[in-house]
Scaffold this motif. Structure first.
Motif, PDB file in Angstrom:
ATOM      1  N   HIS A 194      48.596  55.488   8.210  1.00 16.42           N
ATOM      2  CA  HIS A 194      48.357  56.778   8.121  1.00 16.42           C
ATOM      3  C   HIS A 194      49.145  57.673   9.120  1.00 16.42           C
ATOM      4  CE1 HIS A 194      46.366  60.423   6.618  1.00 16.42           C
ATOM      5  NE2 HIS A 194      46.025  60.631   8.004  1.00 16.42           N
ATOM      6  N   PHE A 195      50.475  57.852   8.602  1.00 18.74           N
ATOM      7  CA  PHE A 195      51.248  58.815   9.563  1.00 18.74           C
ATOM      8  C   PHE A 195      51.580  58.249  10.771  1.00 18.74           C
ATOM      9  CE2 PHE A 195      49.593  61.723   6.319  1.00 18.74           C
ATOM     10  CZ  PHE A 195      50.658  62.421   5.965  1.00 18.74           C
ATOM     11  N   GLU A 196      51.697  57.013  10.760  1.00 15.77           N
ATOM     12  CA  GLU A 196      52.118  56.179  12.017  1.00 15.77           C
ATOM     13  C   GLU A 196      50.504  55.859  12.809  1.00 15.77           C
ATOM     14  OE1 GLU A 196      55.889  57.150  13.492  1.00 15.77           O
ATOM     15  OE2 GLU A 196      56.100  57.335  11.552  1.00 15.77           O
ATOM     16  N   VAL A 197      49.682  56.198  12.374  1.00 13.95           N
ATOM     17  CA  VAL A 197      48.235  55.716  13.052  1.00 13.95           C
ATOM     18  C   VAL A 197      47.490  55.035  11.783  1.00 13.95           C
ATOM     19  CG1 VAL A 197      48.281  57.773  14.534  1.00 13.95           C
ATOM     20  CG2 VAL A 197      46.872  57.924  12.531  1.00 13.95           C
ATOM     21  N   ASP A 198      46.530  54.097  12.462  1.00 10.21           N
ATOM     22  CA  ASP A 198      45.784  53.401  11.815  1.00 10.21           C
ATOM     23  C   ASP A 198      44.459  54.293  11.603  1.00 10.21           C
ATOM     24  OD1 ASP A 198      43.940  51.544  10.596  1.00 10.21           O
ATOM     25  OD2 ASP A 198      44.431  49.902  12.037  1.00 10.21           O
ATOM     26  N   ALA A 199      44.116  54.528  10.346  1.00  3.31           N
ATOM     27  CA  ALA A 199      43.146  55.379  10.196  1.00  3.31           C
ATOM     28  C   ALA A 199      42.056  54.599   9.193  1.00  3.31           C
ATOM     29  CB  ALA A 199      43.338  56.562   9.532  1.00  3.31           C
ATOM     30  N   SER A 200      42.049  53.419   9.224  1.00  4.79           N
ATOM     31  CA  SER A 200      41.533  52.336   8.265  1.00  4.79           C
ATOM     32  C   SER A 200      39.770  52.669   8.429  1.00  4.79           C
ATOM     33  CB  SER A 200      41.510  50.977   8.678  1.00  4.79           C
ATOM     34  OG  SER A 200      42.825  50.846   8.661  1.00  4.79           O
ATOM     35  N   LEU A 201      39.234  52.590   7.210  1.00  5.88           N
ATOM     36  CA  LEU A 201      37.608  52.977   7.120  1.00  5.88           C
ATOM     37  C   LEU A 201      36.958  51.537   6.793  1.00  5.88           C
ATOM     38  CD1 LEU A 201      37.537  56.234   5.539  1.00  5.88           C
ATOM     39  CD2 LEU A 201      37.139  56.036   7.780  1.00  5.88           C
ATOM     40  N   GLU A 202      35.621  51.503   6.939  1.00  2.35           N
ATOM     41  CA  GLU A 202      34.951  50.632   6.170  1.00  2.35           C
ATOM     42  C   GLU A 202      34.818  50.850   4.625  1.00  2.35           C
ATOM     43  OE1 GLU A 202      31.356  49.410   7.449  1.00  2.35           O
ATOM     44  OE2 GLU A 202      31.943  49.633   9.660  1.00  2.35           O
ATOM     45  N   GLN A 203      34.902  49.719   3.917  1.00  6.94           N
ATOM     46  CA  GLN A 203      35.027  49.957   2.625  1.00  6.94           C
ATOM     47  C   GLN A 203      34.243  50.871   1.875  1.00  6.94           C
ATOM     48  OE1 GLN A 203      35.054  46.443   0.271  1.00  6.94           O
ATOM     49  NE2 GLN A 203      36.060  47.346  -1.592  1.00  6.94           N
ATOM     50  N   VAL A 204      32.903  50.918   2.274  1.00  3.30           N
ATOM     51  CA  VAL A 204      31.941  51.870   1.679  1.00  3.30           C
ATOM     52  C   VAL A 204      32.238  53.339   1.783  1.00  3.30           C
ATOM     53  CG1 VAL A 204      30.195  51.575   3.532  1.00  3.30           C
ATOM     54  CG2 VAL A 204      29.339  52.385   1.364  1.00  3.30           C
ATOM     55  N   ASP A 205      32.772  53.671   2.925  1.00  2.00           N
ATOM     56  CA  ASP A 205      32.997  54.982   3.360  1.00  2.00           C
ATOM     57  C   ASP A 205      34.491  55.293   2.708  1.00  2.00           C
ATOM     58  OD1 ASP A 205      30.793  55.320   4.998  1.00  2.00           O
ATOM     59  OD2 ASP A 205      32.147  54.784   6.663  1.00  2.00           O
ATOM     60  N   GLN A 206      35.314  54.210   2.488  1.00  2.00           N
ATOM     61  CA  GLN A 206      36.749  54.848   2.005  1.00  2.00           C
ATOM     62  C   GLN A 206      36.191  55.038   0.471  1.00  2.00           C
ATOM     63  OE1 GLN A 206      38.134  52.307  -0.440  1.00  2.00           O
ATOM     64  NE2 GLN A 206      40.589  52.847   0.007  1.00  2.00           N
ATOM     65  N   GLN A 207      35.449  54.186  -0.325  1.00  2.00           N
ATOM     66  CA  GLN A 207      35.302  54.563  -1.672  1.00  2.00           C
ATOM     67  C   GLN A 207      34.512  55.884  -1.754  1.00  2.00           C
ATOM     68  OE1 GLN A 207      35.822  52.821  -4.609  1.00  2.00           O
ATOM     69  NE2 GLN A 207      37.243  51.416  -3.032  1.00  2.00           N
ATOM     70  N   THR A 208      33.725  56.168  -0.773  1.00  2.00           N
ATOM     71  CA  THR A 208      32.745  57.623  -1.088  1.00  2.00           C
ATOM     72  C   THR A 208      33.783  58.711  -1.002  1.00  2.00           C
ATOM     73  OG1 THR A 208      31.006  56.539   0.085  1.00  2.00           O
ATOM     74  CG2 THR A 208      31.214  58.858   0.326  1.00  2.00           C
ATOM     75  N   ILE A 209      34.747  58.529   0.047  1.00  2.00           N
ATOM     76  CA  ILE A 209      35.581  59.676   0.304  1.00  2.00           C
ATOM     77  C   ILE A 209      36.613  59.663  -0.960  1.00  2.00           C
ATOM     78  CG2 ILE A 209      37.620  60.409   1.808  1.00  2.00           C
ATOM     79  CD1 ILE A 209      35.889  59.269   4.004  1.00  2.00           C
ATOM     80  N   LEU A 210      37.091  58.363  -1.408  1.00  2.00           N
ATOM     81  CA  LEU A 210      38.135  58.400  -2.307  1.00  2.00           C
ATOM     82  C   LEU A 210      37.458  59.198  -3.665  1.00  2.00           C
ATOM     83  CD1 LEU A 210      40.783  57.458  -3.706  1.00  2.00           C
ATOM     84  CD2 LEU A 210      39.745  55.398  -4.312  1.00  2.00           C
ATOM     85  N   GLN A 211      36.209  58.741  -4.090  1.00  2.00           N
ATOM     86  CA  GLN A 211      35.564  59.418  -5.214  1.00  2.00           C
ATOM     87  C   GLN A 211      35.442  60.865  -4.969  1.00  2.00           C
ATOM     88  OE1 GLN A 211      31.688  57.771  -6.243  1.00  2.00           O
ATOM     89  NE2 GLN A 211      31.174  59.306  -7.579  1.00  2.00           N
ATOM     90  N   TYR A 212      35.000  61.160  -3.840  1.00  2.00           N
ATOM     91  CA  TYR A 212      34.819  62.672  -3.604  1.00  2.00           C
ATOM     92  C   TYR A 212      36.206  63.514  -3.710  1.00  2.00           C
ATOM     93  CZ  TYR A 212      34.899  66.848  -0.723  1.00  2.00           C
ATOM     94  OH  TYR A 212      34.925  68.229  -0.176  1.00  2.00           O
TER      95      TYR A 212
END
Ligand code: HEC
Ligand code: HEC
Length: 146
Positions: free
Chosen positions: A60-78
């Protein structure tokens, strides 16, 4: 009736395409995507761009902004539910600051922003839009730091 109200709002707002923002009400989004920079309002990008961002968080723009899958899914849906479907962004550009409307609106500020350590980059919306995190980009609340 709802339709009429909606189109009146559109006519009233010159830049309705970009600036008719829903509030950032999702706590997961605010916590996870608002720690390094402000949690940008979902309507500043279209679905394709948000999807690109959310599927590449490890780079993510030269940084690692990885998330737990459950949070990633929540945010993607939002973000999918609140993205801006009328934004002109054929290549799904992921930098809000590189979109034509943004560059147009901010072009005379570019040099000044990067030269000022209180701003650093135009991505730092809050440096000038003092109430940006309250979904408020009103001209009256813009203060450009000296
Ligand atoms: C570890 C820090 C970090 C986290 C966490 C983070 N970002 Fe970022 N983000 C950055 C950096 C660094 C940039 C590049 C800013 C710049 O160009 O000055 C950026 C830029 C962006 C931009 C483009 C802004 C522009 O300049 O137009 C968007 C959109 C964005 N991030 C969305 C997200 C989303 C969505 C999340 C949550 C899933 C997130 N970010 C989480 C560090 C982070
Ligand atoms: C260096 C100061 C500065 C920074 C940083 C900045 N802006 Fe602005 N922005 C302005 C000024 C000045 C205007 C033009 C005055 C106005 O109409 O509000 C403007 C205009 C706008 C407008 C149009 C407002 C309207 O009603 O016409 C929006 C939306 C906006 N900026 C969003 C952003 C976002 C999102 C970011 C961060 C990604 C950002 N700005 C970063 C200073 C800045």
């Amino acid at each position: 009736m709802k339709k009429i109200v909606l189109s009146l709002t559109l006519v009233a707002s010159l830049y309705a395409d970009h600036f008719n923002m829903p509030k950032t009400t999702n706590t997961t989004y605010q916590n996870e995507c608002g720690s390094c920079h402000m949690a940008f309002q979902p309507s500043f990008l279209n679905q394709g761009a948000w999807k690109k961002i959310m599927l590449n968080l490890n780079k993510h723009f030269e940084v690692d902004a990885s998330l737990e899958q459950v949070d990633q899914q929540t945010i993607l849906q939002y973000l999918m539910e609140n993205a801006n479907s009328r934004l002109k962004n054929p290549n799904n550009e992921i930098s809000i600051t590189k979109l034509p409307w943004f560059m147009h609106e901010h072009k005379r500020l570019q040099a000044r922003a990067t030269a000022n350590p209180k701003i650093k980059t135009l991505s730092n919306c809050m440096a000038c839009h003092t109430r940006a995190d309250k979904n408020d980009y009103d001209e009256d609340n813009v203060r450009i730091p000296r």
